[in-house]
Design an enzyme around this catalytic site. Structure first.
Site, PDB file in Angstrom:
ATOM      1  N   GLY A 240      -6.945  16.872 -49.284  1.00 25.96           N
ATOM      2  CA  GLY A 240      -6.611  18.019 -50.125  1.00 25.96           C
ATOM      3  C   GLY A 240      -6.893  19.279 -49.334  1.00 25.96           C
ATOM      4  CG  HIS A 241      -5.591  20.110 -45.781  1.00 25.48           C
ATOM      5  ND1 HIS A 241      -4.892  19.809 -44.650  1.00 25.48           N
ATOM      6  CD2 HIS A 241      -6.716  19.368 -45.727  1.00 25.48           C
ATOM      7  CE1 HIS A 241      -5.563  18.906 -43.946  1.00 25.48           C
ATOM      8  NE2 HIS A 241      -6.666  18.629 -44.590  1.00 25.48           N
TER       9      HIS A 241
ATOM     10  CG  ASP B  26     -14.029  17.790 -48.274  1.00 28.51           C
ATOM     11  OD1 ASP B  26     -12.812  17.785 -48.498  1.00 28.51           O
ATOM     12  OD2 ASP B  26     -14.805  16.912 -48.675  1.00 28.51           O
TER      13      ASP B  26
ATOM     14  CD  GLN C 265      -8.541  11.835 -44.824  1.00 29.93           C
ATOM     15  OE1 GLN C 265      -7.891  11.450 -43.872  1.00 29.93           O
ATOM     16  NE2 GLN C 265      -7.960  12.145 -45.965  1.00 29.93           N
TER      17      GLN C 265
ATOM     18  CE  LYS D 231      -9.499  18.405 -42.042  1.00 25.72           C
ATOM     19  NZ  LYS D 231     -10.745  18.182 -42.783  1.00 25.72           N
TER      20      LYS D 231
HETATM   21  P1  IMP Z   1     -10.232   6.809 -49.065  1.00 23.41           P
HETATM   22  O1  IMP Z   1      -9.709   7.603 -47.920  1.00 23.41           O
HETATM   23  O2  IMP Z   1      -9.696   7.241 -50.390  1.00 23.41           O
HETATM   24  O3  IMP Z   1     -10.103   5.331 -48.841  1.00 23.41           O
HETATM   25  O4  IMP Z   1     -11.825   7.072 -49.172  1.00 23.41           O
HETATM   26  C1  IMP Z   1     -12.726   6.635 -48.152  1.00 23.41           C
HETATM   27  C2  IMP Z   1     -13.828   7.664 -47.940  1.00 23.41           C
HETATM   28  O5  IMP Z   1     -13.278   8.838 -47.357  1.00 23.41           O
HETATM   29  C3  IMP Z   1     -14.524   8.119 -49.224  1.00 23.41           C
HETATM   30  O6  IMP Z   1     -15.889   8.380 -48.922  1.00 23.41           O
HETATM   31  C4  IMP Z   1     -13.820   9.422 -49.563  1.00 23.41           C
HETATM   32  O7  IMP Z   1     -14.635  10.279 -50.328  1.00 23.41           O
HETATM   33  C5  IMP Z   1     -13.592   9.966 -48.164  1.00 23.41           C
HETATM   34  N1  IMP Z   1     -12.441  10.900 -48.099  1.00 23.41           N
HETATM   35  C6  IMP Z   1     -11.127  10.583 -48.124  1.00 23.41           C
HETATM   36  N2  IMP Z   1     -10.374  11.680 -48.024  1.00 23.41           N
HETATM   37  C7  IMP Z   1     -11.216  12.718 -47.900  1.00 23.41           C
HETATM   38  C8  IMP Z   1     -11.041  14.120 -47.705  1.00 23.41           C
HETATM   39  O8  IMP Z   1      -9.916  14.636 -47.617  1.00 23.41           O
HETATM   40  N3  IMP Z   1     -12.168  14.875 -47.622  1.00 23.41           N
HETATM   41  C9  IMP Z   1     -13.401  14.312 -47.673  1.00 23.41           C
HETATM   42  N4  IMP Z   1     -13.626  13.012 -47.833  1.00 23.41           N
HETATM   43  C10 IMP Z   1     -12.538  12.214 -47.958  1.00 23.41           C
END
Ligand code: IMP
Length: 433
Positions: free
Chosen positions: A40-41, A13, A223, A16
């Site tokens: 989510g971009h 977040d 991420q 990017k």
């Molecule tokens: P997962 O990727 O859904 O398995 O989540 C694992 C961790 O990564 C959690 O803490 C999510 O909130 C975090 N996370 C996954 N995708 C994003 C992202 O695009 N932005 C911020 N945090 C993310």
């Protein structure tokens, strides 16, 4: 400079999507290499706002080629929805969108397993995932039982799917989770396969050809570094390689074809989900930053945890990714803050840490060591060059460059493309400390 990897240097977040959008003008290919629709971009073009989860951000730029690399995990039904949404807004994917046949497929039981683990965690085990089935899909990949996008097009797909459904239903039953209806799943995924078939291909020769012809490739990280499966705050991480090295393993483009790495950092820090966050502000200041920065997840809508800039994290990200310069975002969010804090080290049990410790139980107990700087208390959003910024805002940016040892090459003071200052286009213009 040709091929660029752009990564998040914090917990995701970082903004990017917007930086990618700006850099896409200068590239031929935009390639995603890890993660799935947990990302989510957000991109704002004119008065329109787009949130992309699986499709590379270059899709909104006519003529740019877009690739989903082998390192990603794809929910085919979600991808069809996203693709059709873009097409309804006039975007034409034909001939410029490619999905690696090696990318692994997210199936409904991955989502059910993700939900199940998150809803019945034992003490301290909740990760706070996006519940998109990311962890279980990468788990099946590592366990060598996953299905890949290429399998969707294989005449044997119904049999392959049936086997996976039977095995997964046994696991789901043991966990007391709902069963997957294999027949219904086959119908849904076969329909998605029809839409996606023209795009699923072996992308390796395409990217090899692009590098041979010296076309420019932009690798779009999702991420952030502190969510990396190896280097993140394990186990509070996502399940992919979010760091620069992931661009090679997630696409098949070799390391010596990467020319530069840009690290995206916010001028402060945020995190969604569980896990240690040393500079977190659980007070009124955290709430002020959340409000000013509209810090709510683009994928799940969850409020993001907010905190001060953590230079220990930034330095750690520099070491792992080999960051050439920062793209710093959301400086404007701090416009009203009286005193801004910068975390320069951690302390735990009398020991000082200048790098992120691997042991999450130590990291959870680390206290930040802060340096305070005065806020500028003036708007920055109309600045088009560095000298337009209030002097104290300039000092803050320079200080972050100095502490982290990385110059600033891009600075963003608002969501629109126009609110982006570039110092990376001519030699000698990067902002240093
Ligand atoms: P997962 O990727 O859904 O398995 O989540 C694992 C961790 O990564 C959690 O803490 C999510 O909130 C975090 N996370 C996954 N995708 C994003 C992202 O695009 N932005 C911020 N945090 C993310």
């Amino acid at each position: 400079m040709a091929n660029t990897v752009l990564i998040g240097a914090q917990w995701g977040d970082e903004g990017k999507g917007k930086i990618i959008d700006v850099l896409t003008e200068e590239t031929d290919w935009v390639v995603r290499y890890q993660g799935g629709n947990n990302a989510g971009h957000t991109v704002e073009i004119g008065s329109e706002k787009y949130v992309l989860h699986l499709i590379p951000s270059g899709m909104m730029h006519d003529g740019k080629k877009n690739v989903i690399g082998n390192g990603m995990v794809i929910d085919p039904v979600a991808l069809v929805k996203e693709l059709q949404g873009l097409e309804a807004r006039g975007c034409n994917a034909a001939g410029r969108f490619f999905i690696s046949d090696r990318a692994h497929m997210v199936l409904p039981f991955h989502k059910l397993l993700d939900e199940c683990r998150e809803s019945k965690p034992t003490e301290g085990e909740k990760i706070g995932t996006t519940k998109r089935g990311i962890g279980p899909t990468y788990g099946d990949k590592a366990a060598r039982v996953g299905l890949r996008m290429g399998d969707l097009l294989d005449p044997l797909f119904p049999q392959l799917l049936k086997k996976r459904v039977e095995e997964s239903n046994r696991v789901l039953a043991a966990l007391g989770a709902p069963q997957v209806d294999g027949e219904k799943l086959l119908v849904e995924y076969s329909a998605a396969a029809k839409v996606l078939a023209p795009y699923i291909t072996d992308v390796l020769p395409l990217l090899y050809g692009a590098t041979q012809r010296k076309e420019k490739i932009l690798f779009e990280g999702a991420q952030g570094t502190l969510l990396d499966i190896d280097f993140g705050t394990y186990p509070f991480v996502t399940s992919s390689s979010t760091t620069a090295g992931g661009a090679c393993t997630g696409t098949g483009v070799p390391p010596h074809r990467i020319d530069r790495v840009i690290g995206v950092v916010k001028a402060y820090a945020t995190r969604v989900g569980e896990g240690p966050f040393t500079t977190e502000l659980k007070d009124e200041m955290g709430e002020r930053i959340r409000k000013a920065g509209n810090e709510y997840g683009a994928t799940t809508g969850r409020p993001r945890r907010c905190g001060w800039f953590d230079a220990v994290v930034a330095h750690y990200a520099k070491m792992i990714n080999g960051i050439d310069y920062w793209a710093m975002t959301k400086l404007d969010v701090l416009d009203d803050v009286e005193t801004i804090r910068i975390c320069v080290a951690y302390e735990c049990d009398g020991k000082r840490y200048e790098s992120v410790p691997a042991n999450v139980r130590i990291l959870e107990r680390c206290k930040p060591v802060y340096e305070d700087v005065p806020g500028w208390r003036a708007p920055t959003k109309n600045a088009t060059k560095f000298a337009d910024l209030p002097t104290l805002a300039q000092s803050y940016v320079r200080k972050l460059a100095k502490i982290t040892g990385v110059p600033v090459g891009i600075l963003s003071v608002g969501p629109k493309r126009a609110s982006t200052m570039r110092f990376d286009q001519k030699p000698g213009e990067l902002i240093t400390g």
